[in-house]
Design a protein around this motif. Structure first.
Motif, PDB file in Angstrom:
ATOM      1  N   ILE A 256      16.982  64.762  -7.923  1.00 47.27           N
ATOM      2  CA  ILE A 256      17.063  65.974  -6.616  1.00 47.27           C
ATOM      3  C   ILE A 256      15.887  66.626  -6.857  1.00 47.27           C
ATOM      4  CG2 ILE A 256      18.341  67.605  -5.538  1.00 47.27           C
ATOM      5  CD1 ILE A 256      20.810  66.425  -6.861  1.00 47.27           C
ATOM      6  N   LEU A 257      15.594  67.093  -7.903  1.00 53.23           N
ATOM      7  CA  LEU A 257      14.516  68.219  -8.112  1.00 53.23           C
ATOM      8  C   LEU A 257      13.142  67.687  -7.503  1.00 53.23           C
ATOM      9  CD1 LEU A 257      12.995  70.804  -8.963  1.00 53.23           C
ATOM     10  CD2 LEU A 257      12.914  70.202 -11.223  1.00 53.23           C
ATOM     11  N   GLY A 258      12.844  66.220  -8.250  1.00 52.15           N
ATOM     12  CA  GLY A 258      11.984  65.188  -7.846  1.00 52.15           C
ATOM     13  C   GLY A 258      11.643  65.154  -6.700  1.00 52.15           C
ATOM     14  N   PHE A 259      12.555  64.761  -5.870  1.00 54.93           N
ATOM     15  CA  PHE A 259      12.685  64.595  -4.177  1.00 54.93           C
ATOM     16  C   PHE A 259      12.165  65.420  -3.650  1.00 54.93           C
ATOM     17  CE2 PHE A 259      14.773  64.411  -0.263  1.00 54.93           C
ATOM     18  CZ  PHE A 259      14.505  63.194   0.195  1.00 54.93           C
ATOM     19  N   PHE A 260      12.776  66.690  -4.016  1.00 49.92           N
ATOM     20  CA  PHE A 260      12.219  67.848  -3.000  1.00 49.92           C
ATOM     21  C   PHE A 260      10.805  68.154  -3.520  1.00 49.92           C
ATOM     22  CE2 PHE A 260      16.852  68.491  -2.453  1.00 49.92           C
ATOM     23  CZ  PHE A 260      16.712  68.710  -1.040  1.00 49.92           C
ATOM     24  N   VAL A 261      10.427  68.126  -4.682  1.00 48.94           N
ATOM     25  CA  VAL A 261       9.010  68.590  -5.228  1.00 48.94           C
ATOM     26  C   VAL A 261       7.966  67.658  -4.414  1.00 48.94           C
ATOM     27  CG1 VAL A 261       7.366  68.561  -6.857  1.00 48.94           C
ATOM     28  CG2 VAL A 261       9.599  69.800  -7.131  1.00 48.94           C
ATOM     29  N   THR A 262       8.461  66.373  -4.299  1.00 46.08           N
ATOM     30  CA  THR A 262       7.484  65.155  -3.812  1.00 46.08           C
ATOM     31  C   THR A 262       7.552  65.287  -2.293  1.00 46.08           C
ATOM     32  OG1 THR A 262       8.236  63.676  -5.744  1.00 46.08           O
ATOM     33  CG2 THR A 262       7.369  62.647  -3.831  1.00 46.08           C
ATOM     34  N   TRP A 263       8.700  65.606  -1.913  1.00 44.19           N
ATOM     35  CA  TRP A 263       8.807  65.823  -0.450  1.00 44.19           C
ATOM     36  C   TRP A 263       7.895  66.908   0.191  1.00 44.19           C
ATOM     37  CZ3 TRP A 263      11.949  69.698   2.375  1.00 44.19           C
ATOM     38  CH2 TRP A 263      12.360  69.388   3.683  1.00 44.19           C
ATOM     39  N   ILE A 264       7.852  68.136  -0.695  1.00 43.75           N
ATOM     40  CA  ILE A 264       7.006  69.233  -0.122  1.00 43.75           C
ATOM     41  C   ILE A 264       5.528  68.700  -0.306  1.00 43.75           C
ATOM     42  CG2 ILE A 264       6.348  71.279  -0.914  1.00 43.75           C
ATOM     43  CD1 ILE A 264       9.271  72.072  -1.413  1.00 43.75           C
ATOM     44  N   TYR A 265       5.196  68.219  -1.634  1.00 47.01           N
ATOM     45  CA  TYR A 265       3.829  67.647  -1.961  1.00 47.01           C
ATOM     46  C   TYR A 265       3.468  66.584  -1.084  1.00 47.01           C
ATOM     47  CZ  TYR A 265      -0.045  65.733  -4.713  1.00 47.01           C
ATOM     48  OH  TYR A 265      -1.275  65.139  -4.942  1.00 47.01           O
ATOM     49  N   ALA A 266       4.235  65.670  -0.530  1.00 49.69           N
ATOM     50  CA  ALA A 266       3.593  64.675   0.373  1.00 49.69           C
ATOM     51  C   ALA A 266       3.334  65.178   1.918  1.00 49.69           C
ATOM     52  CB  ALA A 266       5.073  63.632   0.666  1.00 49.69           C
ATOM     53  N   MET A 267       4.334  66.330   2.210  1.00 50.41           N
ATOM     54  CA  MET A 267       3.813  66.880   3.568  1.00 50.41           C
ATOM     55  C   MET A 267       2.518  67.697   3.374  1.00 50.41           C
ATOM     56  SD  MET A 267       7.316  68.578   4.978  1.00 50.41           S
ATOM     57  CE  MET A 267       7.942  69.458   3.514  1.00 50.41           C
ATOM     58  N   ILE A 268       2.076  68.095   2.295  1.00 50.70           N
ATOM     59  CA  ILE A 268       1.042  69.027   2.305  1.00 50.70           C
ATOM     60  C   ILE A 268      -0.166  68.101   2.200  1.00 50.70           C
ATOM     61  CG2 ILE A 268      -0.455  70.594   0.817  1.00 50.70           C
ATOM     62  CD1 ILE A 268       2.094  71.873  -0.100  1.00 50.70           C
ATOM     63  N   ILE A 269      -0.397  66.977   1.325  1.00 53.91           N
ATOM     64  CA  ILE A 269      -1.477  66.241   1.264  1.00 53.91           C
ATOM     65  C   ILE A 269      -1.519  65.039   2.233  1.00 53.91           C
ATOM     66  CG2 ILE A 269      -1.366  66.657  -1.146  1.00 53.91           C
ATOM     67  CD1 ILE A 269      -0.886  63.755  -1.633  1.00 53.91           C
TER      68      ILE A 269
END
Length: 281
Positions: A256-269
């Motif tokens: 769950i943590l990885g999903f949200f971190v990856t989700w935010i990171y993906a939107m930025i880059i």
């Protein structure tokens, strides 16, 4: 003594055959034929038989003997001394020009095969080789471009599906939880963009993939020390079950943590990743 090399060279030249072609029919290399013609070695009797069969001559003709009738006519008729014919050493592989002087041609070996090229065709052959290499580079570049285009389309398609899925989940969640309309709209838009950006880049396997895989690592537990008796075995089973439950819980939390971190990171880059993918086309 018969000059085998001169005879073989004359027969080959008369039949417009290269050393490589004659060697192929005799099951020998072109170098062996070249050595015969230059007097560095002599063919064996089996090779001489095959040469006579290839050029349709008899043993007597190969070894220089002539029919008696012809000898009698030649002895009775005075003849002017015949000029020795020029010996063809090789033929150009490019233009099939007969070559009489070693200084007129260049011999190269490519992939174990000998190639003879006259000096006129050497620059042409080099230019053709350069053009072939350039065409190969162009074909490779086109193949890479097509592969990158397929990856780009595949990522965009899966990204659209992911964006639609998260947008629907955000919308349903907002409606069920009776949130404000503006909050539902914002959550739906973030879900759509985030899901699109995340799944697209996971398909492209860029840094987003590395971030997501970082949180999917298996938790490693330390070893358990126990005694070899009934209580020790029960203790070991209990600890193993406890570790399994804790590992599952931690694994879910990490996911769950990885999903949200990856989700935010993906939107930025995502904009930068999209520009990079387009430039590689």
């Amino acid at each position: 003594m018969t000059d085998y090399g001169t005879k073989i060279a004359e027969l080959r030249a008369a039949n417009k055959m290269t050393q490589a072609q004659l060697g192929e029919q005799l099951n020998v290399t072109s170098q062996a034929v070249s050595k015969w013609e230059n007097g560095l070695s002599e063919p064996d009797i089996e090779s001489i038989k095959k040469i006579c069969e290839i050029f349709h001559i008899s043993f007597d003709e190969f070894f220089g003997a002539e029919p008696k009738q012809q000898e009698a006519e030649e002895s009775s008729t005075p003849q002017a001394p015949a000029e020795a014919p020029a010996v063809v050493l090789a033929y150009c592989d490019t233009c099939d020009k007969p070559l009489y002087n070693p200084k007129e041609y260049q011999v190269t070996i490519e992939n174990g095969v000998q190639h003879t090229t006259c000096l006129e065709c050497v620059p042409k052959k080099a230019q053709a080789k350069q053009q072939a290499a350039e065409q190969a580079r162009v074909r490779q570049r086109n193949a890479e471009r097509q592969s990158n285009m397929r990856d780009l389309r595949k990522g965009m398609l899966w990204g659209i599906l992911g964006g639609v899925g998260l947008a629907v989940l955000a919308l349903i969640g907002g409606i069920v939880s009776q949130q404000d309309a503006w909050l539902i709209v914002v959550a739906t838009l973030l879900g759509a963009y985030g899901g699109f950006a995340m799944l697209t880049q996971l398909i492209w396997t860029n840094s987003v993939w590395d971030v997501f895989c970082f949180f999917l690592k298996t938790v490693k537990w330390p070893g358990v020390i126990f005694t070899l008796d009934l209580e020790g075995i029960f203790f070991l089973i209990f600890v193993k079950i406890l570790f399994a439950i804790l590992g599952a819980i931690i694994g879910v939390l990490l996911f769950i943590l990885g999903f949200f971190v990856t989700w935010i990171y993906a939107m930025i880059i995502f904009p930068f990743a999209l520009i990079k993918e387009i430039r590689e086309l």
